[in-house]
Motif scaffolding. Sequence first.
Motif, PDB file in Angstrom:
ATOM      1  N   PRO A 156       0.806  -1.232   0.000  1.00 58.62           N
ATOM      2  CA  PRO A 156       0.000   0.000   0.000  1.00 58.62           C
ATOM      3  C   PRO A 156       0.835   1.277   0.000  1.00 58.62           C
ATOM      4  CG  PRO A 156       0.022  -0.969   2.187  1.00 58.62           C
ATOM      5  CD  PRO A 156       0.699  -1.957   1.281  1.00 58.62           C
ATOM      6  N   THR A 157       2.160   1.168   0.116  1.00 59.65           N
ATOM      7  CA  THR A 157       2.997   2.373   0.092  1.00 59.65           C
ATOM      8  C   THR A 157       3.303   2.845  -1.322  1.00 59.65           C
ATOM      9  OG1 THR A 157       5.147   1.216   0.058  1.00 59.65           O
ATOM     10  CG2 THR A 157       4.112   1.596   2.214  1.00 59.65           C
ATOM     11  N   ARG A 158       3.089   1.971  -2.309  1.00 60.91           N
ATOM     12  CA  ARG A 158       3.487   2.300  -3.678  1.00 60.91           C
ATOM     13  C   ARG A 158       2.544   3.327  -4.307  1.00 60.91           C
ATOM     14  NH1 ARG A 158       6.836  -1.426  -6.333  1.00 60.91           N
ATOM     15  NH2 ARG A 158       6.821   0.104  -8.015  1.00 60.91           N
ATOM     16  N   ILE A 159       3.120   4.306  -4.978  1.00 62.67           N
ATOM     17  CA  ILE A 159       2.317   5.304  -5.669  1.00 62.67           C
ATOM     18  C   ILE A 159       2.783   5.435  -7.113  1.00 62.67           C
ATOM     19  CG2 ILE A 159       1.781   6.599  -3.565  1.00 62.67           C
ATOM     20  CD1 ILE A 159       3.850   8.659  -4.393  1.00 62.67           C
ATOM     21  N   GLN A 160       1.886   5.891  -7.953  1.00 63.06           N
ATOM     22  CA  GLN A 160       2.190   6.158  -9.355  1.00 63.06           C
ATOM     23  C   GLN A 160       2.113   7.663  -9.583  1.00 63.06           C
ATOM     24  OE1 GLN A 160       3.656   5.999 -12.056  1.00 63.06           O
ATOM     25  NE2 GLN A 160       2.668   4.371 -13.249  1.00 63.06           N
ATOM     26  N   ALA A 161       2.748   8.110 -10.649  1.00 61.78           N
ATOM     27  CA  ALA A 161       2.689   9.518 -11.049  1.00 61.78           C
ATOM     28  C   ALA A 161       2.131   9.593 -12.463  1.00 61.78           C
ATOM     29  CB  ALA A 161       4.080  10.146 -10.988  1.00 61.78           C
ATOM     30  N   THR A 162       1.308  10.603 -12.711  1.00 65.15           N
ATOM     31  CA  THR A 162       0.770  10.854 -14.040  1.00 65.15           C
ATOM     32  C   THR A 162       0.920  12.339 -14.344  1.00 65.15           C
ATOM     33  OG1 THR A 162      -0.883   9.083 -13.800  1.00 65.15           O
ATOM     34  CG2 THR A 162      -1.247  10.700 -15.547  1.00 65.15           C
ATOM     35  N   LEU A 163       1.658  12.630 -15.411  1.00 66.27           N
ATOM     36  CA  LEU A 163       1.840  14.008 -15.861  1.00 66.27           C
ATOM     37  C   LEU A 163       0.841  14.270 -16.980  1.00 66.27           C
ATOM     38  CD1 LEU A 163       3.451  16.684 -15.871  1.00 66.27           C
ATOM     39  CD2 LEU A 163       5.049  15.588 -17.470  1.00 66.27           C
ATOM     40  N   ILE A 164      -0.031  15.236 -16.790  1.00 68.31           N
ATOM     41  CA  ILE A 164      -1.106  15.520 -17.727  1.00 68.31           C
ATOM     42  C   ILE A 164      -0.629  16.490 -18.807  1.00 68.31           C
ATOM     43  CG2 ILE A 164      -3.429  16.473 -17.983  1.00 68.31           C
ATOM     44  CD1 ILE A 164      -3.343  13.816 -16.490  1.00 68.31           C
TER      45      ILE A 164
END
Length: 236
Positions: A156-164
């Motif tokens: 649950p610590t993992r995050i993703q990034a999305t650049l719009i």
Amino acid sequence: MLFNTNELSIIKKNIYSSPGYYIVKNFLDTKRTELIRKNWQTNISHNFHEFIKNTHIKPGSPKYVYNKPTMDDFSYCTQIWNRPIDEALHESSYLIQMMRNQIEGHPLYYGLHESTGMALQYRVCKTISPDKVVKQHADFFQEYRPDPTGDHTFDPTRIQATLILSDYGKDYDEGGFKLWNEEKTHYQIFGKDIKLNKGDLIYWRYSIPHEVSDVNTLSSFGFLRVIYPLFDINRE
């Protein structure tokens, strides 16, 4: 633009509690955003290798492209060791990873050097098809993945990034990036329900169900964005 201690506290509360995401407004200024959009508007497939499975990525793998669900939809994938096509995007990807490392609690260089065992990839994705391009799923959530980037057990610590890189209502509308509630009964659409603009950066918790679908294209850019998977390069 690294986060200070007070910012990190707010960001972690938003990502790891509610609403499950945090938006860095104007991560890219207008000039740089338009430069990057222009760089990926022309057909540059000749600079990329044909599709490579996630499980086959290893140090030295070339950058590659795949078209899905149609030949007009693309994902250009560049590993951190590849010579960049776009210097501005390559440079910003380092900063995006360092900021993610701050949130997840890793050293700033994690994923940016082979000695860490993980390698950053930035993936420029354009969707112009109304199909369900990315089916609803959750990552690092004990769900089977036929082509994982590494260990896919619950984390649950993992995050993703999305650049719009597109504006909802100008380049596309109707659908796009949908974030579901944990019961999978309701979703919000970034750009429509959650206001943002091209140049904004989203950090969001990987384990939240999400999908990309129902895009109605209004310009040649369609739904253009960049995502940042990490690859386990030490796996057998």
